[in-house]
Design a protein around this motif. Structure first.
Motif, mmCIF file in Angstrom:
data_model
loop_
_atom_site.group_PDB
_atom_site.id
_atom_site.type_symbol
_atom_site.label_atom_id
_atom_site.label_comp_id
_atom_site.label_asym_id
_atom_site.label_seq_id
_atom_site.Cartn_x
_atom_site.Cartn_y
_atom_site.Cartn_z
ATOM 1 N N GLN A 135 0.847 -1.196 0.000
ATOM 2 C CA GLN A 135 0.000 0.000 0.000
ATOM 3 C C GLN A 135 0.883 1.246 0.000
ATOM 4 N N SER A 225 -5.605 -4.938 18.360
ATOM 5 C CA SER A 225 -6.355 -3.805 17.810
ATOM 6 C C SER A 225 -5.489 -2.904 16.935
ATOM 7 N N GLN A 228 -5.458 -4.607 13.565
ATOM 8 C CA GLN A 228 -6.770 -4.551 12.935
ATOM 9 C C GLN A 228 -7.056 -3.154 12.392
ATOM 10 N N GLN A 229 -6.664 -2.148 13.158
ATOM 11 C CA GLN A 229 -6.868 -0.767 12.728
ATOM 12 C C GLN A 229 -6.050 -0.465 11.476
ATOM 13 N N ILE A 231 -4.797 -2.632 9.261
ATOM 14 C CA ILE A 231 -5.287 -3.433 8.137
ATOM 15 C C ILE A 231 -6.487 -2.755 7.479
ATOM 16 N N GLU A 232 -7.379 -2.208 8.284
ATOM 17 C CA GLU A 232 -8.535 -1.503 7.734
ATOM 18 C C GLU A 232 -8.109 -0.212 7.042
ATOM 19 N N ARG A 233 -7.180 0.514 7.659
ATOM 20 C CA ARG A 233 -6.725 1.791 7.086
ATOM 21 C C ARG A 233 -6.001 1.574 5.759
ATOM 22 N N ALA A 235 -6.529 -0.953 3.756
ATOM 23 C CA ALA A 235 -7.390 -1.756 2.873
ATOM 24 C C ALA A 235 -6.780 -3.115 2.566
ATOM 25 N N TRP A 236 -6.283 -3.765 3.606
ATOM 26 C CA TRP A 236 -5.657 -5.076 3.471
ATOM 27 C C TRP A 236 -6.590 -6.208 3.902
ATOM 28 N N GLN A 237 -7.882 -5.919 4.048
ATOM 29 C CA GLN A 237 -8.809 -6.947 4.524
ATOM 30 C C GLN A 237 -8.830 -8.167 3.609
ATOM 31 N N SER A 241 -8.232 -11.959 4.860
ATOM 32 C CA SER A 241 -9.258 -12.993 4.766
ATOM 33 C C SER A 241 -8.738 -14.212 4.012
#
Length: 261
Positions: A135, A225, A228-229, A231-233, A235-237, A241
């Motif tokens: 990213q 956390s 997780q934060q 990964i969301e920021r 866009a690595w979801q 998964s």
């Protein structure tokens, strides 16, 4: 309370939080909370260390519930019967998967290793790495107008001190948050722009034959956390998964059990 990933009458594995010492150390005299003491109080019995995770590293930590099982596990560790998988966020775009075969000199603590052999030759060290996601973020850090990051999976073949940190630094892709071998500007930028402090290195999985039953165990620890934060920021979801659906190969002919934290 520590998150228990696996427990039977012989073993226990926990998800060690980042910033927590495994046991007392006179190098960190101000610390008052440790995994061994906390876990002993939590389950009401003594635990024995088998391997360690550095204070800033999170993830799977395996302990024995007897000295005999600790001895068996130590033998497995020495015989390379344990496979460890880590994940890290590193600086820059890692363009392809690869292997780092780069011998490391022994890192010494000024006090604890005062009398260590200073002439010891560099020791062989091998790490495998795999790129999962990349990213580029529109934030200026240092002399660049944007910052690039990669999510990588790391599998050490040997077990030298700070091996993964030093190997990724050798590749010019230091792990974010590494104060000893990393990029201090990037470390500060990660906190300033993304609110994510600390070392981004997580022991995600430990695979080993059970020292008593012989059953193959695969123990996995989920991310905290901070991860997780980020990964969301970033866009690595999607990468995450896909990763959670991967089943790593086990030795053929053996029963297996996968434990998810």
């Amino acid at each position: 309370m520590l998150e228990i990933l696996y427990q039977d009458e012989h073993l226990i594995a926990v998800n060690k939080p980042a910033g927590m010492l495994v046991h007392r150390s006179w190098l960190d005299r101000h610390e008052t909370v440790f995994v061994m003491q906390t876990l002993r109080d939590q389950i009401g019995q003594h635990v024995f260390t088998v391997h360690r995770l550095d204070k800033p590293t999170s993830g799977v930590l395996l302990l024995a519930l007897s000295s005999e099982v600790a001895r068996l596990l130590s033998q497995q560790l020495e015989q390379h019967q344990m496979t460890k998988v880590y994940h890290a966020v590193v600086r820059g775009f890692v363009l392809e998967d690869g292997i780092v075969d780069y011998a490391l000199t022994e890192e010494r603590d000024k006090i604890a290793d005062k009398f260590a052999d200073i002439d010891k030759a560099p020791q062989p060290a091998v790490s495998h790495y795999r790129v999962l996601a990349r990213q580029e973020m529109p934030v200026a850090i240092g002399r660049y107008d944007s910052a690039r990051y990669s999510l990588v999976e790391l599998t050490p073949q040997t077990g030298r001190k700070h091996q993964l940190r030093r190997h990724m630094s050798h590749l010019r892709h230091p792990i974010i948050g590494d104060s000893a071998h990393g990029d201090l500007k990037q470390n500060r930028g990660m906190v300033q722009h993304f609110g994510c402090p600390g070392l981004m290195l997580h022991a995600s999985q430990l695979q080993l034959p059970h020292p008593v039953t012989g059953e193959m165990l695969t123990i996995r620890a989920r991310w905290d956390s901070r991860w997780q934060q980020l990964i969301e920021r970033f866009a690595w979801q999607g990468a995450v998964s896909e990763l959670e659906r991967v089943e790593f190969p086990l030795n053929s002919g053996q029963d297996s059990q996968t434990i998810f934290g």
